[in-house]
Design a protein around this motif. Structure first.
Motif, PDB file in Angstrom:
ATOM      1  N   TRP A   1     -12.467  11.436  -4.018  1.00 40.67           N
ATOM      2  CA  TRP A   1     -13.970  12.074  -4.578  1.00 40.67           C
ATOM      3  C   TRP A   1     -13.636  13.599  -4.133  1.00 40.67           C
ATOM      4  N   HIS A   2     -14.105  14.512  -4.798  1.00 47.86           N
ATOM      5  CA  HIS A   2     -13.932  15.771  -4.559  1.00 47.86           C
ATOM      6  C   HIS A   2     -15.141  16.436  -4.390  1.00 47.86           C
ATOM      7  N   PHE A   3     -15.620  17.256  -3.654  1.00 44.98           N
ATOM      8  CA  PHE A   3     -16.863  17.836  -3.591  1.00 44.98           C
ATOM      9  C   PHE A   3     -16.654  19.175  -2.802  1.00 44.98           C
ATOM     10  N   PRO A   4     -17.665  20.064  -2.869  1.00 39.82           N
ATOM     11  CA  PRO A   4     -17.332  21.679  -2.293  1.00 39.82           C
ATOM     12  C   PRO A   4     -17.561  21.081  -0.753  1.00 39.82           C
ATOM     13  N   ALA A   5     -16.879  21.592   0.237  1.00 40.56           N
ATOM     14  CA  ALA A   5     -17.182  21.529   1.466  1.00 40.56           C
ATOM     15  C   ALA A   5     -18.314  22.153   2.098  1.00 40.56           C
ATOM     16  N   TYR A   6     -18.827  23.212   1.508  1.00 38.77           N
ATOM     17  CA  TYR A   6     -20.068  23.789   1.935  1.00 38.77           C
ATOM     18  C   TYR A   6     -21.303  22.934   1.442  1.00 38.77           C
ATOM     19  N   ALA A   7     -21.248  22.046   0.506  1.00 39.78           N
ATOM     20  CA  ALA A   7     -22.170  21.113   0.101  1.00 39.78           C
ATOM     21  C   ALA A   7     -22.579  20.184   1.154  1.00 39.78           C
ATOM     22  N   LEU A   8     -21.981  19.800   2.227  1.00 42.59           N
ATOM     23  CA  LEU A   8     -22.187  18.607   3.123  1.00 42.59           C
ATOM     24  C   LEU A   8     -22.960  19.357   4.200  1.00 42.59           C
ATOM     25  N   LEU A   9     -22.755  20.556   4.532  1.00 46.23           N
ATOM     26  CA  LEU A   9     -23.709  21.079   5.402  1.00 46.23           C
ATOM     27  C   LEU A   9     -25.357  21.149   5.196  1.00 46.23           C
ATOM     28  N   PRO A  10     -25.710  21.446   4.039  1.00 48.48           N
ATOM     29  CA  PRO A  10     -27.207  21.240   3.910  1.00 48.48           C
ATOM     30  C   PRO A  10     -27.557  19.739   3.999  1.00 48.48           C
ATOM     31  N   VAL A  11     -26.780  18.994   3.365  1.00 49.05           N
ATOM     32  CA  VAL A  11     -27.010  17.488   3.476  1.00 49.05           C
ATOM     33  C   VAL A  11     -27.048  16.948   4.998  1.00 49.05           C
ATOM     34  N   LEU A  12     -26.318  17.362   5.854  1.00 45.26           N
ATOM     35  CA  LEU A  12     -26.401  17.160   7.133  1.00 45.26           C
ATOM     36  C   LEU A  12     -27.456  17.385   7.886  1.00 45.26           C
ATOM     37  N   ALA A  13     -27.892  19.056   7.719  1.00 49.59           N
ATOM     38  CA  ALA A  13     -29.157  19.712   8.080  1.00 49.59           C
ATOM     39  C   ALA A  13     -30.136  18.883   7.671  1.00 49.59           C
ATOM     40  N   ALA A  14     -30.486  18.310   6.284  1.00 54.81           N
ATOM     41  CA  ALA A  14     -31.244  17.530   5.993  1.00 54.81           C
ATOM     42  C   ALA A  14     -31.570  16.344   6.742  1.00 54.81           C
ATOM     43  N   GLY A  15     -30.260  15.619   6.869  1.00 57.06           N
ATOM     44  CA  GLY A  15     -30.178  14.223   7.810  1.00 57.06           C
ATOM     45  C   GLY A  15     -30.734  14.454   9.214  1.00 57.06           C
ATOM     46  N   PHE A  16     -30.496  15.591   9.697  1.00 54.50           N
ATOM     47  CA  PHE A  16     -31.086  15.816  11.203  1.00 54.50           C
ATOM     48  C   PHE A  16     -32.422  16.136  11.210  1.00 54.50           C
ATOM     49  N   CYS A  17     -33.070  16.682  10.299  1.00 49.22           N
ATOM     50  CA  CYS A  17     -34.343  16.970  10.075  1.00 49.22           C
ATOM     51  C   CYS A  17     -35.077  15.667   9.931  1.00 49.22           C
ATOM     52  N   LEU A  18     -34.436  14.780   9.179  1.00 42.47           N
ATOM     53  CA  LEU A  18     -35.224  13.465   8.738  1.00 42.47           C
ATOM     54  C   LEU A  18     -35.106  12.604  10.236  1.00 42.47           C
ATOM     55  N   ALA A  19     -34.043  12.586  11.063  1.00 41.72           N
ATOM     56  CA  ALA A  19     -33.805  12.059  12.436  1.00 41.72           C
ATOM     57  C   ALA A  19     -34.939  12.577  13.216  1.00 41.72           C
ATOM     58  N   GLY A  20     -34.992  13.858  13.183  1.00 43.15           N
ATOM     59  CA  GLY A  20     -36.123  14.311  14.070  1.00 43.15           C
ATOM     60  C   GLY A  20     -37.525  14.055  13.677  1.00 43.15           C
ATOM     61  N   LEU A  21     -37.826  13.642  12.508  1.00 40.35           N
ATOM     62  CA  LEU A  21     -39.170  13.426  12.041  1.00 40.35           C
ATOM     63  C   LEU A  21     -39.176  11.941  12.247  1.00 40.35           C
ATOM     64  N   VAL A  22     -38.294  10.999  12.039  1.00 42.09           N
ATOM     65  CA  VAL A  22     -38.321   9.508  12.559  1.00 42.09           C
ATOM     66  C   VAL A  22     -38.608   9.404  14.025  1.00 42.09           C
ATOM     67  N   SER A  23     -37.684  10.124  14.838  1.00 41.16           N
ATOM     68  CA  SER A  23     -38.038  10.260  16.222  1.00 41.16           C
ATOM     69  C   SER A  23     -39.360  10.594  16.736  1.00 41.16           C
ATOM     70  N   PHE A  24     -40.047  11.614  16.173  1.00 39.49           N
ATOM     71  CA  PHE A  24     -41.405  11.873  16.366  1.00 39.49           C
ATOM     72  C   PHE A  24     -42.327  10.904  15.968  1.00 39.49           C
ATOM     73  N   LEU A  25     -42.038  10.093  14.876  1.00 38.61           N
ATOM     74  CA  LEU A  25     -43.037   9.124  14.299  1.00 38.61           C
ATOM     75  C   LEU A  25     -42.658   8.052  15.313  1.00 38.61           C
ATOM     76  N   ALA A  26     -41.808   7.638  15.803  1.00 32.66           N
ATOM     77  CA  ALA A  26     -41.606   6.877  16.756  1.00 32.66           C
ATOM     78  C   ALA A  26     -42.159   7.013  18.175  1.00 32.66           C
ATOM     79  N   PHE A  27     -42.152   8.211  18.547  1.00 31.14           N
ATOM     80  CA  PHE A  27     -42.683   8.516  19.769  1.00 31.14           C
ATOM     81  C   PHE A  27     -44.261   8.496  19.471  1.00 31.14           C
ATOM     82  N   VAL A  28     -44.956   8.682  18.511  1.00 31.18           N
ATOM     83  CA  VAL A  28     -46.370   8.771  18.254  1.00 31.18           C
ATOM     84  C   VAL A  28     -46.692   7.316  18.387  1.00 31.18           C
ATOM     85  N   ILE A  29     -45.955   6.395  17.755  1.00 33.55           N
ATOM     86  CA  ILE A  29     -46.426   5.177  17.435  1.00 33.55           C
ATOM     87  C   ILE A  29     -46.271   4.404  18.808  1.00 33.55           C
ATOM     88  N   ARG A  30     -45.312   4.789  19.703  1.00 33.49           N
ATOM     89  CA  ARG A  30     -45.195   4.232  20.889  1.00 33.49           C
ATOM     90  C   ARG A  30     -46.146   4.581  21.869  1.00 33.49           C
TER      91      ARG A  30
END
Length: 80
Positions: A32-61
């Motif tokens: 599979w070939h992809f430009p290496a710089y394309a993965l950085l925004p995907v990882l950043a979006a994944g970390f933002c999603l993880a932060g949102l999930v952690s915040f929602l878990a905190f609010v529910i708890r």
């Protein structure tokens, strides 16, 4: 052994990092070939999603803890 709280944000971070590792391994293998710089925004979006999930878990708890009996079930204080 004490039970640990389930932290879904850490699960999301782990899955994001595993996905990034799998993408780099697939690129190194040549399947599979992809430009290496394309993965950085995907990882950043994944970390933002993880932060949102952690915040929602905190609010529910926190909302569940407010409605719980402070002495624990059965009117006794739980052992620490």
């Amino acid at each position: 052994m004490r039970r640990h709280d389930f932290e879904p944000g850490k699960l999301v971070v782990g899955l994001v990092l595993l996905g990034g590792c799998a993408a780099y391994l697939a690129s190194a293998h040549g399947s599979w070939h992809f430009p290496a710089y394309a993965l950085l925004p995907v990882l950043a979006a994944g970390f933002c999603l993880a932060g949102l999930v952690s915040f929602l878990a905190f609010v529910i708890r926190r909302s569940r803890a407010r409605g719980a009996d402070p002495d624990g079930p059965g009117g006794r204080r739980p052992l620490d």
